[in-house]
Design a protein around this motif. Structure first.
Motif, PDB file in Angstrom:
ATOM      1  N   GLN A 260       0.863  -1.180   0.000  1.00  0.00           N
ATOM      2  CA  GLN A 260       0.000   0.000   0.000  1.00  0.00           C
ATOM      3  C   GLN A 260       0.899   1.229   0.000  1.00  0.00           C
ATOM      4  OE1 GLN A 260      -2.494   0.184   3.508  1.00  0.00           O
ATOM      5  NE2 GLN A 260      -2.578   2.425   3.416  1.00  0.00           N
ATOM      6  N   ALA A 262       1.365   5.397   0.058  1.00  0.00           N
ATOM      7  CA  ALA A 262       0.767   6.680   0.411  1.00  0.00           C
ATOM      8  C   ALA A 262       1.748   7.784   0.054  1.00  0.00           C
ATOM      9  CB  ALA A 262       0.446   6.720   1.911  1.00  0.00           C
ATOM     10  N   GLY A 283      -3.326   9.130   1.418  1.00  0.00           N
ATOM     11  CA  GLY A 283      -3.359   8.998   2.874  1.00  0.00           C
ATOM     12  C   GLY A 283      -2.840   7.657   3.339  1.00  0.00           C
ATOM     13  N   GLU A 285      -4.617   5.421   5.146  1.00  0.00           N
ATOM     14  CA  GLU A 285      -5.664   4.457   5.452  1.00  0.00           C
ATOM     15  C   GLU A 285      -5.342   3.127   4.792  1.00  0.00           C
ATOM     16  OE1 GLU A 285      -6.169   7.101   3.523  1.00  0.00           O
ATOM     17  OE2 GLU A 285      -7.015   8.626   4.854  1.00  0.00           O
ATOM     18  N   GLY A 286      -5.833   2.040   5.379  1.00  0.00           N
ATOM     19  CA  GLY A 286      -5.620   0.740   4.773  1.00  0.00           C
ATOM     20  C   GLY A 286      -5.380  -0.338   5.788  1.00  0.00           C
ATOM     21  N   LYS A 287      -4.872  -1.457   5.324  1.00  0.00           N
ATOM     22  CA  LYS A 287      -4.711  -2.638   6.170  1.00  0.00           C
ATOM     23  C   LYS A 287      -3.249  -3.035   6.343  1.00  0.00           C
ATOM     24  CE  LYS A 287      -9.283  -4.447   5.001  1.00  0.00           C
ATOM     25  NZ  LYS A 287     -10.074  -5.611   4.537  1.00  0.00           N
ATOM     26  N   TRP A 291       4.945  -0.519   8.432  1.00  0.00           N
ATOM     27  CA  TRP A 291       5.153   0.661   7.594  1.00  0.00           C
ATOM     28  C   TRP A 291       6.642   0.952   7.415  1.00  0.00           C
ATOM     29  CZ3 TRP A 291       2.071   3.949   4.818  1.00  0.00           C
ATOM     30  CH2 TRP A 291       0.678   3.750   4.935  1.00  0.00           C
ATOM     31  N   GLU A 309       1.674  11.343  10.331  1.00  0.00           N
ATOM     32  CA  GLU A 309       0.520  10.500  10.033  1.00  0.00           C
ATOM     33  C   GLU A 309       0.864   9.022  10.167  1.00  0.00           C
ATOM     34  OE1 GLU A 309      -0.829  11.562   6.165  1.00  0.00           O
ATOM     35  OE2 GLU A 309      -1.920  13.346   6.845  1.00  0.00           O
ATOM     36  N   VAL A 313      -0.689   6.230  12.887  1.00  0.00           N
ATOM     37  CA  VAL A 313      -1.359   4.982  12.528  1.00  0.00           C
ATOM     38  C   VAL A 313      -0.642   3.779  13.132  1.00  0.00           C
ATOM     39  CG1 VAL A 313      -0.198   4.433  10.322  1.00  0.00           C
ATOM     40  CG2 VAL A 313      -2.604   3.874  10.633  1.00  0.00           C
ATOM     41  N   ASP A 316      -1.614   3.755  16.844  1.00  0.00           N
ATOM     42  CA  ASP A 316      -2.993   3.296  17.017  1.00  0.00           C
ATOM     43  C   ASP A 316      -3.111   1.779  16.864  1.00  0.00           C
ATOM     44  OD1 ASP A 316      -3.817   5.875  17.449  1.00  0.00           O
ATOM     45  OD2 ASP A 316      -4.548   6.203  15.403  1.00  0.00           O
TER      46      ASP A 316
END
Length: 487
Positions: A260, A262, A283, A285-287, A291, A309, A313, A316
Protein backbone atom coordinates in the motif's frame (compact mmCIF):
# COMPACT_ATOMS: atom_id res chain seq x y z
CA UNK A 1 23.38 -19.14 12.28
CA UNK A 2 27.05 -18.49 13.04
CA UNK A 3 28.31 -17.36 16.45
CA UNK A 4 31.29 -15.08 17.12
CA UNK A 5 32.96 -14.35 20.45
CA UNK A 6 35.17 -11.76 22.10
CA UNK A 7 38.76 -12.55 23.01
CA UNK A 8 37.78 -12.46 26.68
CA UNK A 9 35.15 -15.15 26.13
CA UNK A 10 37.56 -17.35 24.17
CA UNK A 11 40.26 -17.06 26.82
CA UNK A 12 37.76 -17.86 29.56
CA UNK A 13 36.74 -20.96 27.61
CA UNK A 14 40.38 -22.01 27.25
CA UNK A 15 41.13 -21.58 30.95
CA UNK A 16 39.64 -24.88 32.23
CA UNK A 17 41.58 -26.80 29.58
CA UNK A 18 44.81 -24.94 30.28
CA UNK A 19 44.40 -25.45 34.03
CA UNK A 20 44.03 -29.19 33.45
CA UNK A 21 47.38 -29.29 31.64
CA UNK A 22 46.05 -29.48 28.07
CA UNK A 23 47.86 -26.41 26.74
CA UNK A 24 50.27 -28.30 24.46
CA UNK A 25 47.47 -30.51 23.19
CA UNK A 26 45.36 -27.45 22.33
CA UNK A 27 48.22 -25.95 20.33
CA UNK A 28 48.86 -29.16 18.41
CA UNK A 29 45.13 -29.56 17.72
CA UNK A 30 44.96 -26.03 16.36
CA UNK A 31 48.14 -26.48 14.33
CA UNK A 32 46.92 -29.74 12.82
CA UNK A 33 43.72 -28.01 11.68
CA UNK A 34 45.82 -25.23 10.16
CA UNK A 35 48.03 -27.75 8.38
CA UNK A 36 45.02 -29.57 6.93
CA UNK A 37 43.66 -26.36 5.41
CA UNK A 38 47.11 -25.54 3.99
CA UNK A 39 47.38 -29.01 2.43
CA UNK A 40 43.97 -28.63 0.80
CA UNK A 41 44.98 -25.25 -0.62
CA UNK A 42 48.20 -26.70 -2.01
CA UNK A 43 46.45 -29.70 -3.55
CA UNK A 44 43.93 -27.44 -5.30
CA UNK A 45 46.84 -25.75 -7.10
CA UNK A 46 49.28 -28.54 -7.87
CA UNK A 47 51.68 -31.01 -6.26
CA UNK A 48 52.15 -30.88 -2.49
CA UNK A 49 55.50 -32.62 -2.26
CA UNK A 50 58.32 -30.21 -2.95
CA UNK A 51 56.22 -27.06 -2.68
CA UNK A 52 57.50 -24.34 -0.37
CA UNK A 53 55.39 -23.11 2.52
CA UNK A 54 56.79 -20.26 4.61
CA UNK A 55 55.43 -18.88 7.85
CA UNK A 56 55.97 -15.45 9.34
CA UNK A 57 56.43 -16.46 12.96
CA UNK A 58 55.72 -14.17 15.90
CA UNK A 59 57.03 -14.50 19.43
CA UNK A 60 53.85 -15.82 21.07
CA UNK A 61 51.50 -18.76 20.88
CA UNK A 62 50.27 -17.66 17.46
CA UNK A 63 53.79 -18.27 16.22
CA UNK A 64 53.83 -21.60 18.05
CA UNK A 65 50.72 -22.69 16.15
CA UNK A 66 52.44 -21.79 12.87
CA UNK A 67 55.63 -23.69 13.81
CA UNK A 68 53.74 -26.86 14.71
CA UNK A 69 51.78 -26.60 11.46
CA UNK A 70 55.06 -26.32 9.52
CA UNK A 71 56.31 -29.43 11.31
CA UNK A 72 53.23 -31.39 10.24
CA UNK A 73 53.57 -30.11 6.68
CA UNK A 74 57.25 -31.02 6.49
CA UNK A 75 56.37 -34.64 7.25
CA UNK A 76 54.19 -34.61 4.13
CA UNK A 77 57.00 -33.56 1.83
CA UNK A 78 56.59 -29.79 2.03
CA UNK A 79 59.63 -27.53 2.16
CA UNK A 80 58.67 -25.85 5.46
CA UNK A 81 60.36 -22.53 6.25
CA UNK A 82 60.00 -20.42 9.41
CA UNK A 83 60.74 -16.71 9.08
CA UNK A 84 60.98 -15.11 12.54
CA UNK A 85 59.47 -11.67 12.99
CA UNK A 86 61.06 -11.05 16.40
CA UNK A 87 64.06 -11.99 18.49
CA UNK A 88 62.66 -15.36 19.60
CA UNK A 89 60.23 -18.11 18.63
CA UNK A 90 58.10 -20.60 20.55
CA UNK A 91 60.72 -23.10 21.77
CA UNK A 92 58.67 -26.29 21.66
CA UNK A 93 57.21 -25.46 18.26
CA UNK A 94 60.64 -24.58 16.85
CA UNK A 95 62.06 -27.83 18.17
CA UNK A 96 59.22 -29.77 16.49
CA UNK A 97 59.93 -28.04 13.19
CA UNK A 98 63.66 -28.82 13.32
CA UNK A 99 63.07 -32.45 14.26
CA UNK A 100 60.74 -32.76 11.25
CA UNK A 101 63.48 -31.41 8.95
CA UNK A 102 62.16 -27.88 8.52
CA UNK A 103 64.35 -24.83 8.33
CA UNK A 104 64.62 -21.21 9.48
CA UNK A 105 65.32 -18.34 7.07
CA UNK A 106 65.77 -14.60 7.40
CA UNK A 107 63.23 -13.79 4.69
CA UNK A 108 60.40 -15.42 2.79
CA UNK A 109 61.86 -17.49 -0.10
CA UNK A 110 60.97 -16.18 -3.54
CA UNK A 111 59.62 -19.58 -4.60
CA UNK A 112 57.09 -19.71 -1.75
CA UNK A 113 53.75 -21.09 -2.92
CA UNK A 114 51.83 -20.41 0.29
CA UNK A 115 52.52 -18.05 3.18
CA UNK A 116 51.23 -18.56 6.72
CA UNK A 117 50.73 -15.37 8.71
CA UNK A 118 51.54 -16.29 12.31
CA UNK A 119 52.90 -12.97 13.55
CA UNK A 120 50.28 -11.38 15.84
CA UNK A 121 47.63 -13.12 17.89
CA UNK A 122 44.34 -12.15 19.50
CA UNK A 123 46.01 -9.96 22.12
CA UNK A 124 47.57 -7.54 19.65
CA UNK A 125 46.29 -3.94 19.58
CA UNK A 126 47.41 -0.79 17.81
CA UNK A 127 49.23 -0.14 14.55
CA UNK A 128 51.65 -2.51 12.87
CA UNK A 129 53.73 -2.37 9.70
CA UNK A 130 53.71 -5.76 7.98
CA UNK A 131 56.69 -7.13 6.05
CA UNK A 132 56.61 -7.35 2.27
CA UNK A 133 54.94 -10.45 0.84
CA UNK A 134 56.80 -11.68 -2.26
CA UNK A 135 54.82 -11.29 -5.48
CA UNK A 136 55.07 -14.99 -6.30
CA UNK A 137 53.08 -16.09 -3.24
CA UNK A 138 49.77 -17.46 -4.54
CA UNK A 139 47.94 -17.87 -1.23
CA UNK A 140 48.12 -16.28 2.21
CA UNK A 141 46.66 -18.23 5.13
CA UNK A 142 46.23 -16.38 8.42
CA UNK A 143 46.77 -18.25 11.68
CA UNK A 144 43.75 -17.48 13.95
CA UNK A 145 43.33 -13.97 12.49
CA UNK A 146 45.22 -11.68 10.09
CA UNK A 147 48.02 -9.82 11.85
CA UNK A 148 46.97 -6.21 12.38
CA UNK A 149 43.26 -6.92 12.96
CA UNK A 150 41.71 -6.15 16.34
CA UNK A 151 40.11 -9.46 17.30
CA UNK A 152 37.21 -7.81 19.14
CA UNK A 153 36.26 -5.00 16.75
CA UNK A 154 37.72 -5.81 13.31
CA UNK A 155 39.47 -2.43 13.35
CA UNK A 156 42.80 -2.12 11.53
CA UNK A 157 44.86 0.68 13.08
CA UNK A 158 47.91 0.33 10.83
CA UNK A 159 49.01 -2.25 8.29
CA UNK A 160 47.56 -5.71 7.79
CA UNK A 161 48.45 -8.82 5.81
CA UNK A 162 45.40 -9.57 3.68
CA UNK A 163 44.54 -13.26 3.86
CA UNK A 164 42.90 -15.48 1.27
CA UNK A 165 41.94 -17.86 4.07
CA UNK A 166 41.88 -17.43 7.83
CA UNK A 167 42.02 -20.55 9.99
CA UNK A 168 40.66 -19.57 13.37
CA UNK A 169 40.79 -21.77 16.45
CA UNK A 170 38.11 -22.72 18.97
CA UNK A 171 35.59 -20.04 18.02
CA UNK A 172 35.00 -17.36 15.45
CA UNK A 173 36.24 -14.02 16.75
CA UNK A 174 34.05 -10.93 16.40
CA UNK A 175 36.83 -9.07 14.58
CA UNK A 176 36.69 -11.62 11.75
CA UNK A 177 33.03 -10.80 11.15
CA UNK A 178 33.12 -7.00 11.15
CA UNK A 179 34.43 -4.30 8.80
CA UNK A 180 38.10 -4.27 7.85
CA UNK A 181 38.70 -7.49 9.78
CA UNK A 182 36.12 -9.37 7.74
CA UNK A 183 37.63 -7.97 4.53
CA UNK A 184 41.18 -8.92 5.57
CA UNK A 185 40.20 -12.45 6.65
CA UNK A 186 39.05 -13.79 3.30
CA UNK A 187 37.37 -17.18 3.68
CA UNK A 188 37.21 -18.23 7.32
CA UNK A 189 37.69 -21.84 8.41
CA UNK A 190 36.94 -22.77 12.02
CA UNK A 191 38.98 -25.49 13.74
CA UNK A 192 37.28 -27.13 16.72
CA UNK A 193 39.72 -27.51 19.62
CA UNK A 194 37.17 -28.42 22.28
CA UNK A 195 36.03 -25.02 23.61
CA UNK A 196 32.34 -25.50 22.84
CA UNK A 197 31.13 -26.50 26.33
CA UNK A 198 32.81 -23.45 27.88
CA UNK A 199 32.01 -20.63 25.43
CA UNK A 200 28.71 -19.28 26.75
CA UNK A 201 26.70 -16.63 24.90
CA UNK A 202 28.17 -15.26 21.65
CA UNK A 203 29.09 -11.63 21.18
CA UNK A 204 27.52 -11.36 17.70
CA UNK A 205 25.59 -13.65 15.37
CA UNK A 206 25.46 -13.98 11.59
CA UNK A 207 22.52 -15.35 9.62
CA UNK A 208 22.98 -17.92 6.89
CA UNK A 209 20.81 -18.64 3.88
CA UNK A 210 18.46 -21.07 5.61
CA UNK A 211 17.80 -18.54 8.40
CA UNK A 212 16.86 -15.91 5.83
CA UNK A 213 14.60 -18.24 3.87
CA UNK A 214 12.73 -18.96 7.10
CA UNK A 215 11.91 -15.23 7.37
CA UNK A 216 10.99 -14.78 3.70
CA UNK A 217 9.06 -18.05 3.56
CA UNK A 218 6.93 -18.87 0.51
CA UNK A 219 3.15 -18.82 1.00
CA UNK A 220 1.33 -21.76 2.54
CA UNK A 221 -1.44 -23.50 0.60
CA UNK A 222 -4.19 -21.71 2.53
CA UNK A 223 -2.69 -18.20 2.54
CA UNK A 224 -4.48 -15.12 1.22
CA UNK A 225 -3.10 -11.66 0.46
CA UNK A 226 -3.58 -10.35 3.98
CA UNK A 227 -1.99 -13.34 5.71
CA UNK A 228 1.01 -13.07 3.35
CA UNK A 229 1.72 -9.59 4.68
CA UNK A 230 0.68 -6.04 3.81
CA UNK A 231 3.32 -3.30 3.85
CA UNK A 232 2.55 0.40 3.94
CA UNK A 233 5.07 2.66 2.21
CA UNK A 234 5.33 6.39 2.81
CA UNK A 235 8.25 7.42 0.59
CA UNK A 236 9.07 9.70 -2.31
CA UNK A 237 8.11 13.29 -2.93
CA UNK A 238 7.70 15.68 -5.84
CA UNK A 239 11.47 16.16 -5.79
CA UNK A 240 12.45 12.51 -5.23
CA UNK A 241 9.67 10.33 -6.68
CA UNK A 242 11.95 7.45 -7.65
CA UNK A 243 12.57 6.46 -4.02
CA UNK A 244 8.96 5.31 -3.77
CA UNK A 245 9.39 3.02 -6.77
CA UNK A 246 12.53 1.42 -5.32
CA UNK A 247 10.97 0.76 -1.91
CA UNK A 248 7.81 -0.74 -3.40
CA UNK A 249 9.68 -2.76 -6.04
CA UNK A 250 11.99 -4.46 -3.55
CA UNK A 251 9.13 -5.24 -1.17
CA UNK A 252 7.02 -6.74 -3.96
CA UNK A 253 9.97 -8.88 -5.09
CA UNK A 254 9.93 -10.75 -1.75
CA UNK A 255 6.42 -12.12 -2.38
CA UNK A 256 4.33 -9.97 -0.05
CA UNK A 257 0.57 -10.17 -0.28
CA UNK A 258 0.12 -6.44 -0.85
CA UNK A 259 1.96 -3.14 -0.90
CA UNK A 260 0.00 0.00 0.00
CA UNK A 261 1.55 3.29 -1.11
CA UNK A 262 0.77 6.68 0.41
CA UNK A 263 2.31 9.65 -1.34
CA UNK A 264 2.04 12.50 -3.84
CA UNK A 265 0.56 12.00 -7.28
CA UNK A 266 3.83 12.19 -9.23
CA UNK A 267 5.42 9.42 -7.16
CA UNK A 268 2.19 7.37 -7.14
CA UNK A 269 2.00 7.50 -10.93
CA UNK A 270 5.55 6.15 -11.21
CA UNK A 271 4.84 3.40 -8.70
CA UNK A 272 1.66 2.33 -10.50
CA UNK A 273 3.37 2.43 -13.90
CA UNK A 274 5.97 -0.01 -12.58
CA UNK A 275 3.59 -2.07 -10.42
CA UNK A 276 -0.12 -1.72 -11.12
CA UNK A 277 -0.85 -4.16 -8.28
CA UNK A 278 0.18 -1.56 -5.67
CA UNK A 279 -2.74 0.05 -3.85
CA UNK A 280 -1.94 3.77 -4.04
CA UNK A 281 -3.47 6.81 -2.38
CA UNK A 282 -2.53 10.06 -0.71
CA UNK A 283 -3.36 9.00 2.87
CA UNK A 284 -2.32 6.23 5.25
CA UNK A 285 -5.66 4.46 5.45
CA UNK A 286 -5.62 0.74 4.77
CA UNK A 287 -4.71 -2.64 6.17
CA UNK A 288 -0.94 -2.37 6.42
CA UNK A 289 0.69 -4.63 9.01
CA UNK A 290 3.95 -2.65 9.01
CA UNK A 291 5.15 0.66 7.59
CA UNK A 292 8.27 2.08 5.94
CA UNK A 293 8.66 5.84 6.03
CA UNK A 294 11.47 8.14 4.97
CA UNK A 295 13.13 7.35 1.62
CA UNK A 296 12.95 10.43 -0.60
CA UNK A 297 10.53 12.08 1.84
CA UNK A 298 12.39 15.38 2.03
CA UNK A 299 12.57 17.72 5.00
CA UNK A 300 9.79 20.27 4.46
CA UNK A 301 6.51 20.71 6.34
CA UNK A 302 4.77 18.19 4.09
CA UNK A 303 7.41 15.58 4.93
CA UNK A 304 6.87 16.23 8.64
CA UNK A 305 3.12 15.93 8.24
CA UNK A 306 3.40 12.63 6.39
CA UNK A 307 5.80 11.20 8.98
CA UNK A 308 3.44 12.23 11.77
CA UNK A 309 0.52 10.50 10.03
CA UNK A 310 2.43 7.24 9.76
CA UNK A 311 3.55 7.40 13.39
CA UNK A 312 -0.07 7.99 14.45
CA UNK A 313 -1.36 4.98 12.53
CA UNK A 314 1.42 2.77 13.89
CA UNK A 315 0.73 3.91 17.45
CA UNK A 316 -2.99 3.30 17.02
CA UNK A 317 -2.43 -0.22 15.71
CA UNK A 318 0.79 -1.20 17.50
CA UNK A 319 2.39 -1.71 14.08
CA UNK A 320 6.10 -2.22 13.32
CA UNK A 321 7.82 0.75 11.69
CA UNK A 322 10.97 1.25 9.62
CA UNK A 323 12.43 4.76 9.81
CA UNK A 324 14.88 5.41 6.97
CA UNK A 325 16.63 8.32 5.23
CA UNK A 326 14.74 11.61 5.72
CA UNK A 327 12.73 10.18 8.63
CA UNK A 328 15.93 9.72 10.64
CA UNK A 329 16.47 13.50 10.63
CA UNK A 330 12.82 14.29 11.38
CA UNK A 331 11.81 11.84 14.09
CA UNK A 332 11.94 13.08 17.68
CA UNK A 333 12.33 11.54 21.11
CA UNK A 334 8.65 12.13 21.80
CA UNK A 335 7.75 10.18 18.65
CA UNK A 336 9.95 7.25 19.66
CA UNK A 337 8.49 7.33 23.16
CA UNK A 338 4.92 7.12 21.81
CA UNK A 339 5.87 4.20 19.57
CA UNK A 340 7.58 2.41 22.44
CA UNK A 341 4.61 2.90 24.78
CA UNK A 342 2.28 1.52 22.10
CA UNK A 343 4.40 -1.62 21.78
CA UNK A 344 5.56 -0.82 18.23
CA UNK A 345 8.76 -2.47 17.04
CA UNK A 346 10.91 0.25 15.46
CA UNK A 347 13.91 -0.23 13.15
CA UNK A 348 16.20 2.70 12.31
CA UNK A 349 18.39 2.23 9.23
CA UNK A 350 21.18 4.84 9.29
CA UNK A 351 24.51 4.85 7.53
CA UNK A 352 27.40 6.13 9.61
CA UNK A 353 26.81 9.82 8.90
CA UNK A 354 23.12 9.52 9.73
CA UNK A 355 23.97 7.64 12.92
CA UNK A 356 26.23 10.48 14.05
CA UNK A 357 23.55 13.08 13.35
CA UNK A 358 20.94 10.96 15.11
CA UNK A 359 23.08 10.48 18.19
CA UNK A 360 24.06 14.14 18.31
CA UNK A 361 20.43 15.23 18.08
CA UNK A 362 18.66 12.64 20.24
CA UNK A 363 21.34 11.16 22.52
CA UNK A 364 23.73 13.99 23.43
CA UNK A 365 25.24 11.85 26.20
CA UNK A 366 26.83 9.74 23.43
CA UNK A 367 28.29 12.70 21.57
CA UNK A 368 31.83 12.84 23.03
CA UNK A 369 34.09 10.51 21.08
CA UNK A 370 31.14 8.90 19.30
CA UNK A 371 32.44 9.61 15.79
CA UNK A 372 35.72 7.84 16.54
CA UNK A 373 33.83 4.95 18.15
CA UNK A 374 31.51 4.52 15.18
CA UNK A 375 34.50 4.28 12.85
CA UNK A 376 36.62 1.91 14.96
CA UNK A 377 33.88 -0.17 16.61
CA UNK A 378 30.53 0.04 14.77
CA UNK A 379 29.09 -2.83 16.81
CA UNK A 380 29.43 -0.92 20.07
CA UNK A 381 28.20 2.31 18.45
CA UNK A 382 25.06 0.59 17.13
CA UNK A 383 24.46 -1.14 20.46
CA UNK A 384 24.70 2.07 22.46
CA UNK A 385 22.29 3.85 20.14
CA UNK A 386 19.82 0.96 20.19
CA UNK A 387 19.90 0.86 23.98
CA UNK A 388 19.56 4.63 24.40
CA UNK A 389 16.59 4.91 22.00
CA UNK A 390 14.98 1.50 22.74
CA UNK A 391 14.89 0.62 19.03
CA UNK A 392 16.59 -1.80 16.66
CA UNK A 393 19.44 -0.08 14.82
CA UNK A 394 20.46 -1.38 11.39
CA UNK A 395 23.77 0.39 10.78
CA UNK A 396 24.70 0.28 7.10
CA UNK A 397 28.31 -0.06 5.98
CA UNK A 398 30.80 -2.58 4.62
CA UNK A 399 29.43 -4.73 7.44
CA UNK A 400 25.76 -4.25 8.28
CA UNK A 401 25.30 -4.23 12.06
CA UNK A 402 21.84 -4.96 13.46
CA UNK A 403 21.59 -4.25 17.19
CA UNK A 404 18.62 -4.58 19.51
CA UNK A 405 18.06 -3.03 22.93
CA UNK A 406 19.63 -5.39 25.42
CA UNK A 407 22.66 -6.03 23.22
CA UNK A 408 21.62 -8.85 20.87
CA UNK A 409 23.56 -8.12 17.69
CA UNK A 410 23.78 -9.65 14.23
CA UNK A 411 26.31 -8.73 11.56
CA UNK A 412 26.13 -9.44 7.82
CA UNK A 413 28.86 -9.09 5.19
CA UNK A 414 27.04 -10.09 2.01
CA UNK A 415 27.41 -7.81 -0.99
CA UNK A 416 30.19 -5.41 -1.81
CA UNK A 417 31.06 -1.99 -3.12
CA UNK A 418 28.41 -2.29 -5.85
CA UNK A 419 25.84 -1.38 -3.19
CA UNK A 420 27.51 2.01 -2.63
CA UNK A 421 25.24 3.65 -5.20
CA UNK A 422 22.19 5.90 -5.02
CA UNK A 423 18.92 4.16 -4.22
CA UNK A 424 20.19 0.90 -2.76
CA UNK A 425 19.29 2.05 0.73
CA UNK A 426 15.69 2.62 -0.45
CA UNK A 427 15.62 -1.00 -1.61
CA UNK A 428 16.95 -2.18 1.76
CA UNK A 429 14.20 -0.25 3.55
CA UNK A 430 11.61 -2.11 1.47
CA UNK A 431 13.19 -5.45 2.35
CA UNK A 432 13.20 -4.64 6.08
CA UNK A 433 9.58 -3.54 5.88
CA UNK A 434 8.64 -6.72 4.06
CA UNK A 435 10.22 -8.85 6.77
CA UNK A 436 8.35 -6.96 9.50
CA UNK A 437 5.02 -7.18 7.64
CA UNK A 438 5.12 -10.97 7.51
CA UNK A 439 3.16 -11.44 10.72
CA UNK A 440 2.05 -14.99 9.90
CA UNK A 441 5.34 -16.03 8.29
CA UNK A 442 8.96 -16.04 9.24
CA UNK A 443 8.72 -18.39 12.21
CA UNK A 444 9.99 -17.17 15.56
CA UNK A 445 12.46 -14.61 14.22
CA UNK A 446 12.82 -11.49 16.35
CA UNK A 447 12.77 -7.97 14.92
CA UNK A 448 16.56 -7.72 14.93
CA UNK A 449 16.81 -11.08 13.14
CA UNK A 450 14.33 -9.91 10.52
CA UNK A 451 16.44 -6.79 10.00
CA UNK A 452 19.53 -8.96 9.56
CA UNK A 453 17.64 -11.22 7.12
CA UNK A 454 16.88 -8.12 5.04
CA UNK A 455 20.57 -7.16 5.12
CA UNK A 456 21.54 -10.65 3.92
CA UNK A 457 19.00 -10.53 1.10
CA UNK A 458 20.05 -7.01 0.11
CA UNK A 459 23.75 -7.92 -0.06
CA UNK A 460 23.19 -11.22 -1.84
CA UNK A 461 20.92 -9.56 -4.40
CA UNK A 462 23.59 -6.91 -4.94
CA UNK A 463 26.15 -9.58 -5.79
CA UNK A 464 23.71 -11.30 -8.16
CA UNK A 465 22.85 -8.03 -9.91
CA UNK A 466 26.49 -6.94 -10.24
CA UNK A 467 27.45 -10.26 -11.81
CA UNK A 468 24.72 -9.86 -14.41
CA UNK A 469 26.05 -6.58 -15.80
CA UNK A 470 26.18 -2.83 -15.11
CA UNK A 471 24.75 -2.21 -11.67
CA UNK A 472 22.13 0.26 -10.48
CA UNK A 473 19.63 0.18 -7.64
CA UNK A 474 16.78 -0.47 -10.08
CA UNK A 475 18.36 -3.85 -10.91
CA UNK A 476 18.12 -5.03 -7.31
CA UNK A 477 14.44 -6.12 -7.13
CA UNK A 478 14.74 -8.74 -9.87
CA UNK A 479 17.93 -9.96 -8.21
CA UNK A 480 16.03 -10.29 -4.92
CA UNK A 481 13.85 -12.94 -6.54
CA UNK A 482 16.93 -14.80 -7.73
CA UNK A 483 18.57 -14.61 -4.31
CA UNK A 484 15.49 -16.11 -2.68
CA UNK A 485 14.76 -18.84 -5.23
CA UNK A 486 18.09 -19.48 -6.95
CA UNK A 487 16.32 -18.98 -10.29
Amino acid sequence: MNHAYTVTAVRSAERPLLDSGQGDALMRRAAWGLAVVVLLELRSRGPVVGSTVAALVGTGNNGGDALWALAFLRRRGVDAVAVPSGDRMHEVGLDALRRAGGRVAERVPENTALLIDGVLGTGARGGWEPPRVPEGVAVVVACDLPSGVDADTGHVAGGVILADVTVTFGALKTGLAVGAGAHAAGRVELVDIGLGPYLGEPDVLTLEREDVLAVYAPPAWDDHKYSRGVLGVCAGSEQYPGAAVLVCSSAIATGLGMVQYAGPRRAADLVLAAHPEVVAGTGVEGKAQAWVVGPGLGSDDDARRRLAEVIDVCVDGGLPLVLDASALDLVGLKDLGRLRDAGCEVVLTPHQGELLRLADRLVPDLAEGFAELAKADPVTAARRTAEALAVVVLLKGSTTVCAAPGGRTLVQNEGGAELATAGTGDCLAGLVGSALARTSHGGPASTVEKAAAAAWLHGTAGTVAAEAGPFGASSLPSAVRHALTGR
